[in-house]
Design a protein around this motif. Structure first.
Motif, PDB file in Angstrom:
ATOM      1  N   ASP A   1       0.849  -1.212   0.000  1.00 56.12           N
ATOM      2  CA  ASP A   1       0.000   0.000   0.000  1.00 56.12           C
ATOM      3  C   ASP A   1       0.878   1.253   0.000  1.00 56.12           C
ATOM      4  O   ASP A   1       0.625   2.218  -0.731  1.00 56.12           O
ATOM      5  CB  ASP A   1      -0.891   0.058   1.255  1.00 56.12           C
ATOM      6  CG  ASP A   1      -1.942  -1.039   1.308  1.00 56.12           C
ATOM      7  OD1 ASP A   1      -2.336  -1.540   0.239  1.00 56.12           O
ATOM      8  OD2 ASP A   1      -2.376  -1.384   2.436  1.00 56.12           O
ATOM      9  N   ILE A   2       1.893   1.228   0.869  1.00 57.18           N
ATOM     10  CA  ILE A   2       2.779   2.400   0.987  1.00 57.18           C
ATOM     11  C   ILE A   2       3.525   2.619  -0.328  1.00 57.18           C
ATOM     12  O   ILE A   2       3.625   3.743  -0.825  1.00 57.18           O
ATOM     13  CB  ILE A   2       3.756   2.208   2.171  1.00 57.18           C
ATOM     14  CG1 ILE A   2       2.969   2.221   3.493  1.00 57.18           C
ATOM     15  CG2 ILE A   2       4.832   3.288   2.174  1.00 57.18           C
ATOM     16  CD1 ILE A   2       3.793   1.850   4.730  1.00 57.18           C
ATOM     17  N   GLU A   3       3.998   1.523  -0.921  1.00 49.17           N
ATOM     18  CA  GLU A   3       4.719   1.645  -2.203  1.00 49.17           C
ATOM     19  C   GLU A   3       3.816   2.232  -3.286  1.00 49.17           C
ATOM     20  O   GLU A   3       4.244   3.110  -4.051  1.00 49.17           O
ATOM     21  CB  GLU A   3       5.253   0.281  -2.651  1.00 49.17           C
ATOM     22  CG  GLU A   3       5.981   0.371  -3.980  1.00 49.17           C
ATOM     23  CD  GLU A   3       6.608  -0.950  -4.438  1.00 49.17           C
ATOM     24  OE1 GLU A   3       6.372  -1.987  -3.780  1.00 49.17           O
ATOM     25  OE2 GLU A   3       7.325  -0.918  -5.450  1.00 49.17           O
ATOM     26  N   ALA A   4       2.566   1.768  -3.334  1.00 42.76           N
ATOM     27  CA  ALA A   4       1.644   2.250  -4.375  1.00 42.76           C
ATOM     28  C   ALA A   4       1.372   3.743  -4.201  1.00 42.76           C
ATOM     29  O   ALA A   4       1.408   4.515  -5.182  1.00 42.76           O
ATOM     30  CB  ALA A   4       0.334   1.452  -4.314  1.00 42.76           C
ATOM     31  N   ALA A   5       1.131   4.168  -2.972  1.00 45.04           N
ATOM     32  CA  ALA A   5       0.844   5.590  -2.722  1.00 45.04           C
ATOM     33  C   ALA A   5       2.070   6.444  -3.044  1.00 45.04           C
ATOM     34  O   ALA A   5       1.960   7.524  -3.638  1.00 45.04           O
ATOM     35  CB  ALA A   5       0.427   5.786  -1.265  1.00 45.04           C
ATOM     36  N   LEU A   6       3.238   5.935  -2.675  1.00 47.81           N
ATOM     37  CA  LEU A   6       4.475   6.699  -2.883  1.00 47.81           C
ATOM     38  C   LEU A   6       4.806   6.798  -4.382  1.00 47.81           C
ATOM     39  O   LEU A   6       5.332   7.821  -4.842  1.00 47.81           O
ATOM     40  CB  LEU A   6       5.614   6.006  -2.129  1.00 47.81           C
ATOM     41  CG  LEU A   6       6.567   6.896  -1.352  1.00 47.81           C
ATOM     42  CD1 LEU A   6       5.837   7.740  -0.331  1.00 47.81           C
ATOM     43  CD2 LEU A   6       7.643   6.061  -0.672  1.00 47.81           C
ATOM     44  N   THR A   7       4.485   5.748  -5.125  1.00 48.26           N
ATOM     45  CA  THR A   7       4.728   5.758  -6.571  1.00 48.26           C
ATOM     46  C   THR A   7       3.906   6.854  -7.236  1.00 48.26           C
ATOM     47  O   THR A   7       4.411   7.601  -8.096  1.00 48.26           O
ATOM     48  CB  THR A   7       4.383   4.381  -7.177  1.00 48.26           C
ATOM     49  OG1 THR A   7       5.202   3.387  -6.539  1.00 48.26           O
ATOM     50  CG2 THR A   7       4.621   4.340  -8.666  1.00 48.26           C
ATOM     51  N   GLU A   8       2.641   6.975  -6.839  1.00 53.25           N
ATOM     52  CA  GLU A   8       1.768   8.041  -7.372  1.00 53.25           C
ATOM     53  C   GLU A   8       2.286   9.415  -6.988  1.00 53.25           C
ATOM     54  O   GLU A   8       2.341  10.338  -7.807  1.00 53.25           O
ATOM     55  CB  GLU A   8       0.334   7.862  -6.839  1.00 53.25           C
ATOM     56  CG  GLU A   8      -0.409   6.707  -7.461  1.00 53.25           C
ATOM     57  CD  GLU A   8      -0.340   6.743  -8.992  1.00 53.25           C
ATOM     58  OE1 GLU A   8      -0.717   7.775  -9.591  1.00 53.25           O
ATOM     59  OE2 GLU A   8       0.109   5.751  -9.594  1.00 53.25           O
ATOM     60  N   GLN A   9       2.642   9.549  -5.712  1.00 53.90           N
ATOM     61  CA  GLN A   9       3.157  10.836  -5.213  1.00 53.90           C
ATOM     62  C   GLN A   9       4.425  11.235  -5.966  1.00 53.90           C
ATOM     63  O   GLN A   9       4.605  12.400  -6.339  1.00 53.90           O
ATOM     64  CB  GLN A   9       3.426  10.727  -3.714  1.00 53.90           C
ATOM     65  CG  GLN A   9       3.892  12.022  -3.074  1.00 53.90           C
ATOM     66  CD  GLN A   9       4.296  11.816  -1.611  1.00 53.90           C
ATOM     67  OE1 GLN A   9       3.994  10.772  -1.017  1.00 53.90           O
ATOM     68  NE2 GLN A   9       4.947  12.796  -1.031  1.00 53.90           N
ATOM     69  N   ALA A  10       5.306  10.258  -6.181  1.00 51.90           N
ATOM     70  CA  ALA A  10       6.563  10.536  -6.879  1.00 51.90           C
ATOM     71  C   ALA A  10       6.285  11.038  -8.293  1.00 51.90           C
ATOM     72  O   ALA A  10       6.889  12.019  -8.753  1.00 51.90           O
ATOM     73  CB  ALA A  10       7.432   9.279  -6.916  1.00 51.90           C
ATOM     74  N   LYS A  11       5.340  10.397  -8.982  1.00 52.23           N
ATOM     75  CA  LYS A  11       4.980  10.823 -10.344  1.00 52.23           C
ATOM     76  C   LYS A  11       4.547  12.279 -10.340  1.00 52.23           C
ATOM     77  O   LYS A  11       4.964  13.074 -11.181  1.00 52.23           O
ATOM     78  CB  LYS A  11       3.831   9.945 -10.868  1.00 52.23           C
ATOM     79  CG  LYS A  11       4.296   8.820 -11.756  1.00 52.23           C
ATOM     80  CD  LYS A  11       3.101   8.109 -12.370  1.00 52.23           C
ATOM     81  CE  LYS A  11       3.373   6.623 -12.456  1.00 52.23           C
ATOM     82  NZ  LYS A  11       2.188   5.784 -12.308  1.00 52.23           N
ATOM     83  N   ALA A  12       3.686  12.615  -9.376  1.00 54.46           N
ATOM     84  CA  ALA A  12       3.182  13.990  -9.287  1.00 54.46           C
ATOM     85  C   ALA A  12       4.315  14.978  -9.017  1.00 54.46           C
ATOM     86  O   ALA A  12       4.230  16.151  -9.398  1.00 54.46           O
ATOM     87  CB  ALA A  12       2.109  14.079  -8.202  1.00 54.46           C
ATOM     88  N   LEU A  13       5.353  14.508  -8.354  1.00 58.24           N
ATOM     89  CA  LEU A  13       6.508  15.374  -8.045  1.00 58.24           C
ATOM     90  C   LEU A  13       7.554  15.357  -9.170  1.00 58.24           C
ATOM     91  O   LEU A  13       8.588  16.016  -9.059  1.00 58.24           O
ATOM     92  CB  LEU A  13       7.172  14.902  -6.740  1.00 58.24           C
ATOM     93  CG  LEU A  13       6.385  15.121  -5.441  1.00 58.24           C
ATOM     94  CD1 LEU A  13       7.001  14.306  -4.290  1.00 58.24           C
ATOM     95  CD2 LEU A  13       6.349  16.597  -5.070  1.00 58.24           C
ATOM     96  N   GLY A  14       7.302  14.572 -10.213  1.00 58.68           N
ATOM     97  CA  GLY A  14       8.272  14.464 -11.308  1.00 58.68           C
ATOM     98  C   GLY A  14       9.468  13.604 -10.955  1.00 58.68           C
ATOM     99  O   GLY A  14      10.554  13.755 -11.523  1.00 58.68           O
ATOM    100  N   LEU A  15       9.280  12.691 -10.003  1.00 60.99           N
ATOM    101  CA  LEU A  15      10.358  11.812  -9.555  1.00 60.99           C
ATOM    102  C   LEU A  15       9.988  10.356  -9.814  1.00 60.99           C
ATOM    103  O   LEU A  15       8.819  10.031 -10.050  1.00 60.99           O
ATOM    104  CB  LEU A  15      10.582  11.975  -8.045  1.00 60.99           C
ATOM    105  CG  LEU A  15      11.093  13.328  -7.538  1.00 60.99           C
ATOM    106  CD1 LEU A  15      10.990  13.381  -6.018  1.00 60.99           C
ATOM    107  CD2 LEU A  15      12.535  13.553  -7.988  1.00 60.99           C
ATOM    108  N   ALA A  16      10.975   9.482  -9.707  1.00 60.53           N
ATOM    109  CA  ALA A  16      10.727   8.037  -9.691  1.00 60.53           C
ATOM    110  C   ALA A  16      11.194   7.503  -8.339  1.00 60.53           C
ATOM    111  O   ALA A  16      12.060   8.109  -7.707  1.00 60.53           O
ATOM    112  CB  ALA A  16      11.498   7.364 -10.813  1.00 60.53           C
ATOM    113  N   ILE A  17      10.630   6.398  -7.896  1.00 60.51           N
ATOM    114  CA  ILE A  17      11.148   5.760  -6.687  1.00 60.51           C
ATOM    115  C   ILE A  17      11.605   4.345  -7.002  1.00 60.51           C
ATOM    116  O   ILE A  17      11.078   3.685  -7.899  1.00 60.51           O
ATOM    117  CB  ILE A  17      10.122   5.742  -5.522  1.00 60.51           C
ATOM    118  CG1 ILE A  17       8.826   5.040  -5.906  1.00 60.51           C
ATOM    119  CG2 ILE A  17       9.873   7.132  -4.980  1.00 60.51           C
ATOM    120  CD1 ILE A  17       7.968   4.690  -4.694  1.00 60.51           C
ATOM    121  N   ASP A  18      12.595   3.917  -6.243  1.00 59.28           N
ATOM    122  CA  ASP A  18      13.061   2.529  -6.293  1.00 59.28           C
ATOM    123  C   ASP A  18      12.831   1.990  -4.883  1.00 59.28           C
ATOM    124  O   ASP A  18      13.562   2.334  -3.961  1.00 59.28           O
ATOM    125  CB  ASP A  18      14.532   2.494  -6.694  1.00 59.28           C
ATOM    126  CG  ASP A  18      15.004   1.084  -7.003  1.00 59.28           C
ATOM    127  OD1 ASP A  18      14.491   0.135  -6.376  1.00 59.28           O
ATOM    128  OD2 ASP A  18      15.898   0.933  -7.860  1.00 59.28           O
TER     129      ASP A  18
END
Ligand code: DQA
Length: 144
Positions: A31-48
């Motif tokens: 759940d945390i990964e999914a939310a963070l992935t969306e947030q990162a997109k909105a910030l123009g970032l990617a997460i690993d």
């Protein structure tokens, strides 16, 4: 080029959702990964986003973050936070901004959780907000 933030999770965090939910909440790590992935997109970032139960693997991943040219690392080292000189040394060695993250607030818990080797080298920390600690930490990483 999109910058990447490494999000590294330590031991027992794979059990989030069922692990002591009165302390850690009911969100799973997925759940945390999914939310963070969306947030990162909105910030123009990617997460690993990764999790391991092994201390040395966290050390290897910190080295990898530098080799990959990561923008920053969010690190919830879980119990290794309170024990690992190896993680402290790795954070110093990689010369990347590392933000310490915790779901709970270790300072309000048992005394053995009050020491943080990660905190001795991290540039910032977010704790005690449950899953939202990760979201706040990602906003901080974006602003670096
Ligand atoms: C934790 C706090 C640590 O003290 C504990 O060992 C964990 C989780 C947290 O996110 O609240 O495993 O890092």
């Amino acid at each position: 080029m999109t910058q990447t933030v490494f999000v590294l999770n330590g031991p027992n965090l794979n059990l989030l959702g069922t692990r002591e939910p009165e302390i850690y909440g009911s969100d799973t790590l997925a759940d945390i990964e999914a939310a963070l992935t969306e947030q990162a997109k909105a910030l123009g970032l990617a997460i690993d986003f990764r999790q391991t139960n092994h201390e040395g693997v966290l050390v290897d991943w910190l080295h990898e973050a530098r080799a990959a040219g990561a923008k920053a690392v969010l690190l919830n080292a879980a119990a290794y936070t309170h024990t690992s000189v190896a993680l402290l040394d790795a954070i110093k060695a990689i010369e990347l901004p590392v933000i310490e993250v915790h779901l709970s607030d270790p300072l309000t818990r048992e005394e053995f959780r009050h020491i943080s080797y990660v905190g001795m080298a991290a540039v910032d920390e977010v704790k005690g907000l449950g899953a939202r600690s990760y979201a706040v930490a990602l906003d901080k990483a974006a602003a670096l």
